[in-house]
Design a protein around this motif. Structure first.
Motif, PDB file in Angstrom:
ATOM      1  N   ASP A  39      10.427  86.785  43.296  1.00 48.07           N
ATOM      2  CA  ASP A  39      10.291  85.457  44.196  1.00 48.07           C
ATOM      3  C   ASP A  39       9.221  84.544  43.689  1.00 48.07           C
ATOM      4  OD1 ASP A  39      12.121  86.643  45.764  1.00 48.07           O
ATOM      5  OD2 ASP A  39      10.822  87.467  47.496  1.00 48.07           O
ATOM      6  N   ILE A  40       8.027  84.798  43.285  1.00 46.74           N
ATOM      7  CA  ILE A  40       7.238  83.891  42.711  1.00 46.74           C
ATOM      8  C   ILE A  40       7.388  83.629  41.631  1.00 46.74           C
ATOM      9  CG2 ILE A  40       4.746  84.123  41.755  1.00 46.74           C
ATOM     10  CD1 ILE A  40       4.052  86.747  43.604  1.00 46.74           C
ATOM     11  N   VAL A  41       7.987  84.292  40.736  1.00 49.86           N
ATOM     12  CA  VAL A  41       8.582  83.671  39.335  1.00 49.86           C
ATOM     13  C   VAL A  41       9.511  82.396  39.578  1.00 49.86           C
ATOM     14  CG1 VAL A  41      10.089  84.016  37.267  1.00 49.86           C
ATOM     15  CG2 VAL A  41       7.863  85.427  37.785  1.00 49.86           C
ATOM     16  N   HIS A  42      10.476  82.941  40.548  1.00 47.89           N
ATOM     17  CA  HIS A  42      11.657  81.788  40.906  1.00 47.89           C
ATOM     18  C   HIS A  42      10.985  80.273  41.320  1.00 47.89           C
ATOM     19  CE1 HIS A  42      15.368  80.299  42.270  1.00 47.89           C
ATOM     20  NE2 HIS A  42      14.991  80.198  43.435  1.00 47.89           N
ATOM     21  N   ASP A  69      -1.432  95.820  50.334  1.00 48.28           N
ATOM     22  CA  ASP A  69      -1.256  94.753  51.535  1.00 48.28           C
ATOM     23  C   ASP A  69      -0.349  93.637  50.738  1.00 48.28           C
ATOM     24  OD1 ASP A  69      -1.890  92.164  52.727  1.00 48.28           O
ATOM     25  OD2 ASP A  69      -3.040  93.369  53.826  1.00 48.28           O
ATOM     26  N   LYS A  70       0.749  93.439  51.387  1.00 45.02           N
ATOM     27  CA  LYS A  70       1.791  92.436  50.695  1.00 45.02           C
ATOM     28  C   LYS A  70       1.103  91.356  50.694  1.00 45.02           C
ATOM     29  CE  LYS A  70       6.621  91.433  51.222  1.00 45.02           C
ATOM     30  NZ  LYS A  70       7.934  91.522  52.116  1.00 45.02           N
ATOM     31  N   MET A  71       0.717  90.544  51.494  1.00 43.74           N
ATOM     32  CA  MET A  71       0.262  89.288  51.689  1.00 43.74           C
ATOM     33  C   MET A  71      -0.733  89.024  50.383  1.00 43.74           C
ATOM     34  SD  MET A  71      -2.162  86.921  53.913  1.00 43.74           S
ATOM     35  CE  MET A  71      -3.517  87.917  53.669  1.00 43.74           C
ATOM     36  N   HIS A  72      -1.711  89.801  50.403  1.00 47.21           N
ATOM     37  CA  HIS A  72      -2.879  89.940  49.231  1.00 47.21           C
ATOM     38  C   HIS A  72      -2.302  90.035  47.981  1.00 47.21           C
ATOM     39  CE1 HIS A  72      -6.271  89.171  51.891  1.00 47.21           C
ATOM     40  NE2 HIS A  72      -5.831  89.997  52.719  1.00 47.21           N
ATOM     41  N   PHE A  73      -1.167  91.112  47.847  1.00 47.26           N
ATOM     42  CA  PHE A  73      -0.734  91.417  46.462  1.00 47.26           C
ATOM     43  C   PHE A  73       0.058  90.139  45.972  1.00 47.26           C
ATOM     44  CE2 PHE A  73       2.928  92.912  44.349  1.00 47.26           C
ATOM     45  CZ  PHE A  73       2.285  93.413  42.896  1.00 47.26           C
ATOM     46  N   THR A  74       0.777  89.448  46.794  1.00 49.51           N
ATOM     47  CA  THR A  74       1.652  88.210  46.679  1.00 49.51           C
ATOM     48  C   THR A  74       0.804  87.351  46.105  1.00 49.51           C
ATOM     49  OG1 THR A  74       3.230  89.019  48.237  1.00 49.51           O
ATOM     50  CG2 THR A  74       3.216  86.690  47.431  1.00 49.51           C
ATOM     51  N   ASN A  75      -0.469  87.207  47.014  1.00 48.09           N
ATOM     52  CA  ASN A  75      -1.433  86.162  46.391  1.00 48.09           C
ATOM     53  C   ASN A  75      -2.073  86.432  44.956  1.00 48.09           C
ATOM     54  OD1 ASN A  75      -1.099  84.869  48.895  1.00 48.09           O
ATOM     55  ND2 ASN A  75      -2.862  85.551  49.724  1.00 48.09           N
ATOM     56  N   VAL A  76      -2.270  87.503  44.852  1.00 49.31           N
ATOM     57  CA  VAL A  76      -3.061  87.901  43.611  1.00 49.31           C
ATOM     58  C   VAL A  76      -2.046  87.348  42.352  1.00 49.31           C
ATOM     59  CG1 VAL A  76      -3.482  89.922  41.976  1.00 49.31           C
ATOM     60  CG2 VAL A  76      -4.484  89.633  44.309  1.00 49.31           C
ATOM     61  N   VAL A  77      -0.708  88.027  42.635  1.00 45.44           N
ATOM     62  CA  VAL A  77       0.230  87.544  41.344  1.00 45.44           C
ATOM     63  C   VAL A  77       0.521  86.181  41.426  1.00 45.44           C
ATOM     64  CG1 VAL A  77       2.512  88.114  40.735  1.00 45.44           C
ATOM     65  CG2 VAL A  77       1.349  89.834  41.604  1.00 45.44           C
ATOM     66  N   SER A  78       0.632  85.559  42.445  1.00 39.52           N
ATOM     67  CA  SER A  78       0.711  84.178  42.530  1.00 39.52           C
ATOM     68  C   SER A  78      -0.452  83.480  41.931  1.00 39.52           C
ATOM     69  CB  SER A  78       0.728  83.424  43.811  1.00 39.52           C
ATOM     70  OG  SER A  78       1.938  83.884  44.610  1.00 39.52           O
ATOM     71  N   ASN A  79      -1.569  83.789  42.137  1.00 39.76           N
ATOM     72  CA  ASN A  79      -2.621  83.313  41.491  1.00 39.76           C
ATOM     73  C   ASN A  79      -2.940  83.204  40.074  1.00 39.76           C
ATOM     74  OD1 ASN A  79      -5.793  83.300  40.364  1.00 39.76           O
ATOM     75  ND2 ASN A  79      -5.742  82.186  42.507  1.00 39.76           N
ATOM     76  N   ALA A 106      -1.891  80.752  34.912  1.00 38.24           N
ATOM     77  CA  ALA A 106      -1.341  80.565  33.427  1.00 38.24           C
ATOM     78  C   ALA A 106      -0.513  79.470  33.074  1.00 38.24           C
ATOM     79  CB  ALA A 106      -0.158  81.767  33.412  1.00 38.24           C
ATOM     80  N   ILE A 107       0.286  78.571  34.340  1.00 42.41           N
ATOM     81  CA  ILE A 107       0.801  77.438  34.173  1.00 42.41           C
ATOM     82  C   ILE A 107      -0.104  76.318  33.948  1.00 42.41           C
ATOM     83  CG2 ILE A 107       2.021  75.728  35.402  1.00 42.41           C
ATOM     84  CD1 ILE A 107       3.781  78.123  36.636  1.00 42.41           C
ATOM     85  N   LYS A 108      -1.246  76.409  34.884  1.00 37.98           N
ATOM     86  CA  LYS A 108      -2.477  75.395  34.833  1.00 37.98           C
ATOM     87  C   LYS A 108      -3.148  75.328  33.599  1.00 37.98           C
ATOM     88  CE  LYS A 108      -5.348  76.021  38.434  1.00 37.98           C
ATOM     89  NZ  LYS A 108      -6.503  75.806  39.339  1.00 37.98           N
ATOM     90  N   TYR A 109      -3.517  76.431  33.164  1.00 36.83           N
ATOM     91  CA  TYR A 109      -4.030  76.300  31.756  1.00 36.83           C
ATOM     92  C   TYR A 109      -3.206  76.433  30.360  1.00 36.83           C
ATOM     93  CZ  TYR A 109      -8.137  76.451  34.774  1.00 36.83           C
ATOM     94  OH  TYR A 109      -9.011  76.375  35.744  1.00 36.83           O
ATOM     95  N   GLY A 145     -10.288  81.294  42.694  1.00 40.42           N
ATOM     96  CA  GLY A 145      -8.971  82.179  42.864  1.00 40.42           C
ATOM     97  C   GLY A 145      -9.199  83.421  41.835  1.00 40.42           C
ATOM     98  N   LEU A 146      -9.961  83.566  40.694  1.00 37.13           N
ATOM     99  CA  LEU A 146     -10.058  84.723  40.307  1.00 37.13           C
ATOM    100  C   LEU A 146     -10.962  85.590  40.734  1.00 37.13           C
ATOM    101  CD1 LEU A 146      -9.704  83.741  36.408  1.00 37.13           C
ATOM    102  CD2 LEU A 146      -8.023  84.950  37.709  1.00 37.13           C
ATOM    103  N   SER A 147     -12.196  84.970  41.528  1.00 37.90           N
ATOM    104  CA  SER A 147     -13.000  85.850  42.162  1.00 37.90           C
ATOM    105  C   SER A 147     -12.163  86.604  43.501  1.00 37.90           C
ATOM    106  CB  SER A 147     -13.953  84.790  42.901  1.00 37.90           C
ATOM    107  OG  SER A 147     -14.915  85.565  43.820  1.00 37.90           O
ATOM    108  N   TYR A 148     -11.216  85.743  43.977  1.00 37.48           N
ATOM    109  CA  TYR A 148     -10.411  86.355  45.056  1.00 37.48           C
ATOM    110  C   TYR A 148      -9.630  87.540  44.538  1.00 37.48           C
ATOM    111  CZ  TYR A 148      -6.305  86.681  48.234  1.00 37.48           C
ATOM    112  OH  TYR A 148      -5.396  87.253  48.955  1.00 37.48           O
TER     113      TYR A 148
END
Length: 174
Positions: free
Chosen positions: A35-38, A65-75, A80-83, A141-144
């Motif tokens: 989902d995140i990759v899409h 925790d699904k929400m936090h796991f999703t946020n971690v992978v998204s971040n 990776a895209i931003k840099y 972001g990375l601190s989170y």
């Protein structure tokens, strides 16, 4: 922008104090990564970029925790895209072995100098870029990501070579 910064600092402070309540559940890792990759594909297609995903055919679940796991992978994928350089090329890999799940997000971007590697997970730390201001962020972001990994008892590591890219790896229990 200031409100976003304040919210980020408050959230980070809550994590540091151990006041975050995790809603642990059985999470399908494959689905979240796809989902995140899409969603990320749309952002980089205009630049001619691509994201390669390497996962086995089996469905992989973890307790998280699904929400936090999703946020971690998204971040990690967002960073990776931003840099990345002009044409982002990312590689996302998930492996399962002996009750452990390893998720790696790699880019061929700017990379991180060795002297900054031990600080990138610190709250509000941003790698100095001189007069270059094309990358926006607050250094939260990375601190989170690190805080959430610690709360889940996961390990997060980074390998990077300046000018060649970085790989962030999360080791989770199933």
């Amino acid at each position: 922008r200031l409100a976003v910064l304040v919210d980020g600092i408050l959230q980070s402070s809550t994590i540091e104090k151990g006041e975050v309540r995790l809603n642990m559940e059985k999470v399908l890792v494959n689905e979240i990564i796809y989902d995140i990759v899409h969603r990320a594909q749309f952002r980089i297609q205009n630049k001619g970029g691509k994201i390669n995903v390497e996962m086995g055919p089996e469905l992989v679940y973890i307790q998280a925790d699904k929400m936090h796991f999703t946020n971690v992978v998204s971040n990690l994928i967002d960073n990776a895209i931003k840099y990345s350089k002009e044409v982002p090329t990312l590689h996302i890999e998930m492996k399962q072995k002996n009750g452990m799940v390893k998720i790696a997000v790699s880019d061929q971007g700017l990379g991180i100098k060795k002297e900054h590697l031990n600080k990138i997970f610190d709250k509000l730390y941003r790698i100095p870029t001189g007069n270059v201001h094309n990358v926006k962020g607050f250094g939260l972001g990375l601190s989170y990501v690190k805080g959430i990994c610690d709360l889940h008892d996961w390990k997060i590591n980074v390998q990077s070579k300046f000018g060649e890219g970085s790989t962030f790896t999360i080791d989770t229990k199933q």
